[in-house]
Design an enzyme around this catalytic site. Structure first.
Site, PDB file in Angstrom:
ATOM      1  N   GLU A  43      46.370  26.274  11.654  1.00 19.85           N
ATOM      2  CA  GLU A  43      47.621  26.973  11.354  1.00 19.85           C
ATOM      3  C   GLU A  43      47.490  27.717  10.030  1.00 19.85           C
ATOM      4  O   GLU A  43      46.845  27.240   9.094  1.00 19.85           O
ATOM      5  CB  GLU A  43      48.744  25.938  11.257  1.00 19.85           C
ATOM      6  N   LYS A 109      56.125  29.848  16.238  1.00 20.84           N
ATOM      7  CA  LYS A 109      56.373  28.421  16.063  1.00 20.84           C
ATOM      8  C   LYS A 109      57.853  28.110  16.256  1.00 20.84           C
ATOM      9  O   LYS A 109      58.712  28.683  15.596  1.00 20.84           O
ATOM     10  CB  LYS A 109      55.910  27.993  14.670  1.00 20.84           C
ATOM     11  N   CYS A 143      51.551  22.941  15.008  1.00 18.76           N
ATOM     12  CA  CYS A 143      51.793  21.839  14.078  1.00 18.76           C
ATOM     13  C   CYS A 143      53.004  20.969  14.410  1.00 18.76           C
ATOM     14  O   CYS A 143      52.949  20.122  15.287  1.00 18.76           O
ATOM     15  CB  CYS A 143      51.875  22.396  12.655  1.00 18.76           C
TER      16      CYS A 143
END
Length: 258
Positions: A43, A109, A143
């Site tokens: 990331e 995300k 993540c």
């Protein structure tokens, strides 16, 4: 393709220095000894997990994406990882999946990390993405998304669940457990690539990048703290055999995401 070769790159990141990270990863790519189909980076691989979006954000056709296209073409492999993007005045932690021919798939995300204030800087994504690549269906996530199993739920028969991350050492036990769980509950391969080293805020990262098969067996080498490059082979036969035999996905509860 009945097999997909995926290269995991667990690495330190130069803090808020895209040029240094481009140079570093270009050199790392040149060390990959065997042919690979997909190269996975962490990331925010150009900057580390920083909230300094106003200074560091790029455009979707900016320097890093052009670099990814060049490297994907050079190595005849797709490259994926996330970076900070400015789009119509908003900032996103956006994953790019760059195909060898230069075409691009993206995913924003969804779950911004409130503990670090990511939600105050970055706009949360709203849509799931399913990437079709060489006959494989890949679900990319980023993540903190790992903590939310509903978002990863395998209702589309994807083959590979893929996480890129900056997951700190203090909570790495959760990373280990959840990656394995996501593989088991979704009857899919699950891959997580994390960084190593200290970031600019002094937070240590110890990697624990890993790949699991559909039964939750680790198929990558357990390497902690160290930088490493490893290429693993995913097999369609493994997915099809176990889904046909076990059929757990057919018994899942049905509901709609809002």
């Amino acid at each position: 393709m009945e097999e997909l070769k995926v290269t995991l790159i667990q690495s330190h990141l130069h803090w808020e220095n895209p040029v240094a990270n481009h140079t570093h990863f270009s050199a790392v790519f040149d060390t990959i000894k065997e042919a690979t189909d997909l190269i996975v980076l962490p990331e925010m691989f150009t900057t580390g997990f920083t909230m300094n979006a106003e200074l560091l954000a790029e455009k979707s056709d900016g320097t890093t994406v052009l670099w990814m296209q060049s490297e994907a073409n050079k190595h005849n492999a797709a490259i994926t990882g996330s970076l900070i993007i400015e789009d119509q005045g908003l900032y996103y932690n956006r994953l790019f999946f760059v195909h060898p021919d230069g075409t691009i798939d993206t995913y924003n995300k969804k779950h911004t990390f409130t503990l670090a204030g990511e939600h105050k800087i970055f706009t949360a994504g709203k849509n799931l993405q399913q990437i079709k690549y060489k006959g494989w269906k890949i679900r990319p996530l980023v993540c903190y998304d790992l903590r939310f199993p509903v978002w990863a739920r395998n209702t589309d028969a994807y083959d590979v669940l893929l996480y890129v991350a900056n997951w700190p050492d203090r909570r790495v036990a959760a990373w280990d457990a959840l990656l394995k769980a996501r593989a088991i509950e979704n009857l899919s391969y699950c891959i997580g690539v994390n960084r190593t080293g200290l970031d600019g805020n002094g937070h240590p990262y110890t990697g624990h990048s890993a790949a699991y098969d559909v039964l939750g067996e680790q198929i990558s080498t357990p390497l902690f703290e160290k930088e490493f490059v490893e290429t693993i082979t995913l097999k369609k036969e493994h997915i099809e055999k176990n889904r046909k035999q076990l059929q757990f996905l057919n018994d899942a509860d049905h509901f709609t995401l809002e």
